[in-house]
Design a protein around this motif. Structure first.
Motif, PDB file in Angstrom:
ATOM      1  N   LYS A   1      47.926  36.223  26.971  1.00  0.00           N
ATOM      2  CA  LYS A   1      46.624  35.443  26.681  1.00  0.00           C
ATOM      3  C   LYS A   1      46.256  34.798  28.032  1.00  0.00           C
ATOM      4  O   LYS A   1      45.528  33.786  28.105  1.00  0.00           O
ATOM      5  CB  LYS A   1      47.115  34.339  25.695  1.00  0.00           C
ATOM      6  N   TRP A   2      46.272  35.726  28.997  1.00  0.00           N
ATOM      7  CA  TRP A   2      45.912  35.140  30.464  1.00  0.00           C
ATOM      8  C   TRP A   2      44.431  35.911  30.595  1.00  0.00           C
ATOM      9  O   TRP A   2      44.161  37.187  30.105  1.00  0.00           O
ATOM     10  CB  TRP A   2      46.543  35.593  31.455  1.00  0.00           C
ATOM     11  N   LYS A   3      43.484  35.080  31.271  1.00  0.00           N
ATOM     12  CA  LYS A   3      42.277  35.841  31.768  1.00  0.00           C
ATOM     13  C   LYS A   3      41.887  35.025  32.928  1.00  0.00           C
ATOM     14  O   LYS A   3      42.182  33.735  33.313  1.00  0.00           O
ATOM     15  CB  LYS A   3      41.120  35.522  30.733  1.00  0.00           C
ATOM     16  N   PRO A   4      41.091  35.575  33.968  1.00  0.00           N
ATOM     17  CA  PRO A   4      40.512  35.151  35.058  1.00  0.00           C
ATOM     18  C   PRO A   4      39.509  33.813  34.884  1.00  0.00           C
ATOM     19  O   PRO A   4      38.578  34.327  33.949  1.00  0.00           O
ATOM     20  CB  PRO A   4      39.965  35.974  36.179  1.00  0.00           C
ATOM     21  N   THR A   5      39.423  32.678  35.423  1.00  0.00           N
ATOM     22  CA  THR A   5      38.524  31.904  35.355  1.00  0.00           C
ATOM     23  C   THR A   5      37.662  31.662  36.538  1.00  0.00           C
ATOM     24  O   THR A   5      36.515  30.828  36.406  1.00  0.00           O
ATOM     25  CB  THR A   5      39.366  30.616  34.816  1.00  0.00           C
TER      26      THR A   5
ATOM     27  N   LEU B   1      53.226  32.510  36.074  1.00  0.00           N
ATOM     28  CA  LEU B   1      53.965  31.573  35.113  1.00  0.00           C
ATOM     29  C   LEU B   1      53.967  32.050  33.933  1.00  0.00           C
ATOM     30  O   LEU B   1      55.130  31.866  33.131  1.00  0.00           O
ATOM     31  CB  LEU B   1      53.283  30.133  35.005  1.00  0.00           C
ATOM     32  N   ALA B   2      52.810  32.616  33.492  1.00  0.00           N
ATOM     33  CA  ALA B   2      52.955  33.279  32.084  1.00  0.00           C
ATOM     34  C   ALA B   2      53.876  34.241  31.902  1.00  0.00           C
ATOM     35  O   ALA B   2      54.442  34.498  30.913  1.00  0.00           O
ATOM     36  CB  ALA B   2      51.411  33.835  31.646  1.00  0.00           C
ATOM     37  N   ALA B   3      54.081  35.197  32.938  1.00  0.00           N
ATOM     38  CA  ALA B   3      54.984  36.227  32.809  1.00  0.00           C
ATOM     39  C   ALA B   3      56.426  35.766  32.990  1.00  0.00           C
ATOM     40  O   ALA B   3      57.351  36.542  32.823  1.00  0.00           O
ATOM     41  CB  ALA B   3      54.508  37.130  34.340  1.00  0.00           C
ATOM     42  N   ALA B   4      56.647  34.584  33.586  1.00  0.00           N
ATOM     43  CA  ALA B   4      57.689  34.124  33.462  1.00  0.00           C
ATOM     44  C   ALA B   4      58.232  33.456  32.236  1.00  0.00           C
ATOM     45  O   ALA B   4      59.375  33.699  31.495  1.00  0.00           O
ATOM     46  CB  ALA B   4      58.053  32.940  34.549  1.00  0.00           C
ATOM     47  N   GLN B   5      57.286  32.802  31.605  1.00  0.00           N
ATOM     48  CA  GLN B   5      57.841  32.054  30.329  1.00  0.00           C
ATOM     49  C   GLN B   5      57.392  33.092  29.034  1.00  0.00           C
ATOM     50  O   GLN B   5      58.028  32.456  27.825  1.00  0.00           O
ATOM     51  CB  GLN B   5      56.714  30.836  30.216  1.00  0.00           C
ATOM     52  N   THR B   6      56.948  34.175  29.277  1.00  0.00           N
ATOM     53  CA  THR B   6      56.739  34.860  27.973  1.00  0.00           C
ATOM     54  C   THR B   6      58.137  35.583  27.432  1.00  0.00           C
ATOM     55  O   THR B   6      59.048  35.585  28.152  1.00  0.00           O
ATOM     56  CB  THR B   6      55.777  36.476  28.377  1.00  0.00           C
ATOM     57  N   THR B   7      58.357  35.998  26.366  1.00  0.00           N
ATOM     58  CA  THR B   7      59.214  36.633  25.747  1.00  0.00           C
ATOM     59  C   THR B   7      59.291  38.239  26.284  1.00  0.00           C
ATOM     60  O   THR B   7      60.415  38.875  26.074  1.00  0.00           O
ATOM     61  CB  THR B   7      59.384  36.553  24.384  1.00  0.00           C
ATOM     62  N   PHE B   8      58.230  38.615  26.547  1.00  0.00           N
ATOM     63  CA  PHE B   8      58.140  40.103  27.137  1.00  0.00           C
ATOM     64  C   PHE B   8      58.775  40.304  28.269  1.00  0.00           C
ATOM     65  O   PHE B   8      58.857  39.296  29.192  1.00  0.00           O
ATOM     66  CB  PHE B   8      56.594  40.554  27.359  1.00  0.00           C
TER      67      PHE B   8
END
Length: 256
Positions: free
Chosen positions: A252-256, A194-201
């Motif tokens: 800004k992702w990290k495994p939890t 989801l982060a990879a989809a929503q990022t501007t990168f």
């Protein structure tokens, strides 16, 4: 098309109006498929896994994982989606030394499965270069979690162990069991996508793991029960360990 899944895995979402299920073979997907119309993000997980079967039937793996990916890319391109996120495989790194592997580590595909997934990834970035399709790719290490697949003799080790445990059979450990894997939970994997989809990168590759590998022997001790040791299989590394600095820094992702 459920060749590697089960519709029962969606049972807890049956009453969710946001869920729409279509049974489709990506190898027969048309570029103007209506399902892609008005779609923001495409998360491309469709494909087949497992190492040994890919050695036995390489043509099937190339057809589904590589050619099938081209079909999904074309359908995404024609519908002008906002972001395409590809589920790549850390198997593209091949035999790694006992060290963390970053995204710039040399590529060394040791079997047709790894090759088919890597060629699919190359196609994804080619579609960005030539057609301007916004893409990112996530190289997944060893994902596990609820509803993990327990079918097949050569599946992911956790699924195989759970199947054997349920049937009260000994856990089959390949080699000496000292090989280590970077196990990452499925909820962490989904957050990364989801982060990879929503990022501007865009046009980025991200490793998704924990950076803390565990041995197969340790895993078997957690599950418990009798164990049997079987010969090593071709193309399997002794260690897999993700360097996740890039995804931690940029998404800004990290495994939890």
């Amino acid at each position: 098309n459920l060749s590697c899944g089960n519709k029962k895995n969606l049972k807890h979402h049956y009453n969710n109006h946001r869920l729409h299920f279509e049974k489709i073979d990506i190898c027969k997907l048309n570029s103007n498929n209506k399902l892609f119309k008005g779609v923001d993000y495409v998360f491309h997980f469709a494909g087949i896994g497992d190492l040994v079967p890919s050695i036995e039937n390489p043509k099937k793996y190339m057809m589904i994982n590589t050619q099938g990916t081209l079909n999904v890319l074309e359908a995404s391109r024609y519908s002008k989606i906002k972001k395409f996120v590809y589920a790549a495989s850390a198997s593209c790194y091949g035999f790694t030394k006992n060290q963390q592997t970053n995204e710039n580590y040399r590529i060394c595909t040791e079997h047709p499965y790894a090759l088919s997934k890597y060629l699919g990834e190359k196609a994804v970035f080619h579609w960005h270069k030539v057609y301007g399709l916004p893409v990112n790719s996530i190289r997944i290490f060893n994902a596990y979690g609820p509803r993990v697949r327990t079918t097949g003799a050569y599946g992911a080790v956790i699924g195989v162990f759970l199947k054997q445990k349920i049937k009260n059979k000994p856990l089959t450990i390949v080699g000496d069991g000292k090989q280590s894997r970077d196990f990452v939970h499925v909820t962490d994997v989904t957050r990364a996508f989801l982060a990879a989809a929503q990022t501007t990168f865009v046009n980025k590759i991200y490793n998704v793991g924990t950076g803390i590998p565990q041995t197969v022997n340790y895993l078997s001790n957690l599950i418990g029960g009798k164990r049997v040791f079987i010969p090593n299989r071709p193309g399997e590394p002794k260690c897999s360990c993700a360097n996740i600095n890039r995804i931690k820094r940029e998404l800004k992702w990290k495994p939890t």
